[in-house]
Design an enzyme around this catalytic site. Structure first.
Site, PDB file in Angstrom:
ATOM      1  N   ARG A 205       0.848  -1.185   0.000  1.00 22.11           N
ATOM      2  CA  ARG A 205       0.000   0.000   0.000  1.00 22.11           C
ATOM      3  C   ARG A 205       0.888   1.242   0.000  1.00 22.11           C
ATOM      4  NH1 ARG A 205      -1.898  -3.740   3.847  1.00 22.11           N
ATOM      5  NH2 ARG A 205      -4.039  -4.468   3.499  1.00 22.11           N
ATOM      6  N   HIS A 313      -2.906   2.967  -6.111  1.00 24.85           N
ATOM      7  CA  HIS A 313      -3.290   1.718  -5.456  1.00 24.85           C
ATOM      8  C   HIS A 313      -3.472   0.584  -6.459  1.00 24.85           C
ATOM      9  CE1 HIS A 313      -4.620  -0.424  -1.884  1.00 24.85           C
ATOM     10  NE2 HIS A 313      -5.596  -0.966  -2.600  1.00 24.85           N
ATOM     11  N   ARG A 316      -0.677  -2.013  -6.464  1.00 22.39           N
ATOM     12  CA  ARG A 316      -0.857  -3.123  -5.518  1.00 22.39           C
ATOM     13  C   ARG A 316      -1.843  -4.146  -6.085  1.00 22.39           C
ATOM     14  NH1 ARG A 316      -1.303  -5.091  -0.165  1.00 22.39           N
ATOM     15  NH2 ARG A 316      -3.438  -5.461   0.519  1.00 22.39           N
ATOM     16  N   HIS A 339      -3.760  -9.294   4.158  1.00 25.21           N
ATOM     17  CA  HIS A 339      -5.211  -9.163   4.218  1.00 25.21           C
ATOM     18  C   HIS A 339      -5.869 -10.146   5.179  1.00 25.21           C
ATOM     19  CE1 HIS A 339      -6.750  -6.090   1.764  1.00 25.21           C
ATOM     20  NE2 HIS A 339      -6.410  -6.570   0.595  1.00 25.21           N
ATOM     21  N   TYR A 348      -1.062 -19.888   9.925  1.00 30.48           N
ATOM     22  CA  TYR A 348      -0.389 -20.290   8.691  1.00 30.48           C
ATOM     23  C   TYR A 348       0.952 -19.606   8.468  1.00 30.48           C
ATOM     24  CZ  TYR A 348      -5.013 -22.168   7.835  1.00 30.48           C
ATOM     25  OH  TYR A 348      -6.186 -22.856   7.940  1.00 30.48           O
TER      26      TYR A 348
END
Length: 385
Positions: A205, A313, A316, A339, A348
């Site tokens: 970002r 943006h 990204r 995210h 994970y």
């Protein structure tokens, strides 16, 4: 007036000088409350007490006194009582409240806001030309505020019940080709070329890429670590803090193809100390959005590139698309993009390194094999000159 049937099990009824009857009863907190109205007969008053007792037992009781509070007052307090909100989020919420809620519903008592009123309010916003995305944001804020009002026992249920009203359906954003990414980088001033490549191929970002320090980039390991983000408020104030979520704290593997340009940039435009900002303005100051747009002549540049509506943006977005096309698992993609939820990121995290590196390698393959790269500028990284 004494109850001839003996002591009342719940609450009390008394006759006023006017001859009408008033009720009193204990709320969930034990405090005594008076009824919001009076009744012509004692029987009507007793019936109302029975209804209130039933609502208390089922959890459907609401505080009639607090239901009189105006939405503007309650919503402003709702925002200030959330210490976990980021400064920029607070600014956004207050702006939505000021522009779209207060003018229409600000003076309405919360207890008087029903689904019909919400529907009329939303329709009014649309009719005066407020954008669909802005309307959805305002609706979500109202829904969140009134959900808390239900938790506070001020209203029996949330009146924001319009299906799909809080969903945003933004227009499809452009995705650059690999060749276009490198062409765009070459069109940038020298001190900003690496910024375009890093924002794209690391899926960063704006606030994350301009907050990077020298210590965050490891050329040997070919990684960039996101530790903080820069937030620019409407007032112009700059705030450096953690990323948008815990998932935003991440280390992203980089394709080998952009390492030479990063190395050149660090050698020519970044101070030697570990805390030195990687990207700065032309004079070494903090890089702001407006300064970036002026320095790059962004509007003219992306028009010349053939993508006139390209936003920063979208770089990204382009990087995320490249990563998805690599065939990586959803879990690896979410971790790379920052995210995922905190829980999922922690579960994970140990699986990410291999998938993350596979994504970077796949990007290298895309860069080297891009059929649209006619002059070889991507694979050869011919950005200088």
């Amino acid at each position: 007036m004494a109850n001839k049937k003996g002591k009342r099990r719940f609450g009390s009824v008394r006759q006023l000088p006017s001859g009408r009857f008033q009720i009193r009863y204990p709320g969930p907190d034990g405090k005594m409350r008076s009824g919001g109205t009076t009744y012509a007969t004692e029987r009507e008053a007793e019936k109302q007490l029975s209804l209130i007792e039933a609502k208390l037992l089922t959890g459907d009781w609401t505080d009639p006194k607090r239901a009189k509070v105006k939405l503007s007052e309650y919503a402003a307090k709702w925002i200030t009582e959330r210490p976990d909100l980021r400064v920029r989020t607070i600014e956004i919420y207050r702006g939505l409240l000021r522009r779209h809620l207060v003018p229409y519903l600000g003076n309405v008592p919360i207890g008087k806001i029903d689904t019909a009123a919400v529907r009329e309010w939303r329709a009014e916003l649309v009719s005066v030309g407020v954008g669909a995305s802005e309307v959805a944001k305002a609706y979500r804020l109202l829904r969140a505020v009134l959900m808390t009002a239900t938790d506070d026992l001020i209203i029996p249920r949330n009146p924001c019940r319009i299906k799909g009203a809080g969903e945003e359906k933004p227009d499809e954003r452009p995705v650059l080709t690999v060749a276009q990414v490198f062409k765009l980088a070459k069109m940038m001033p020298e001190h900003l070329r690496a910024l375009v490549l890093l924002a794209t191929f690391a899926s960063l970002r704006w606030g994350e890429v301009v907050a990077l320090r020298r210590k965050d980039i490891d050329l040997n390991a070919r990684t960039v670590t996101v530790r903080q983000a820069q937030v620019e408020l409407d007032t112009g104030e700059l705030i450096i803090g953690p990323p948008k979520s815990r998932a935003g704290l991440r280390t992203v593997a980089l394709p080998q193809a952009i390492i030479p340009e990063l190395k050149r940039h660090l050698g020519n435009f970044t101070g030697p100390e570990p805390e030195a900002l990687v990207f700065t303005g032309k004079r070494g100051g903090v890089l702001r959005r407006a300064n970036f747009r002026r320095a790059t002549k962004w509007g003219e540049t992306v028009t010349a590139l053939g993508v006139p509506d390209l936003h920063f943006h979208d770089l990204r977005h382009t990087g995320n698309t490249f990563a998805a096309e690599s065939g990586a698992s959803l879990r690896d993609l979410m971790e790379r993009m920052g995210h995922d939820s905190v829980r999922a990121a922690m579960i994970y995290q140990h699986r990410t390194a291999g998938g993350n590196r596979a994504i970077a390698q796949a990007m290298d393959d895309m860069i080297n094999d891009d059929p649209d790269d006619e002059d070889g500028s991507a694979g050869g990284l011919a950005l200088v000159g």
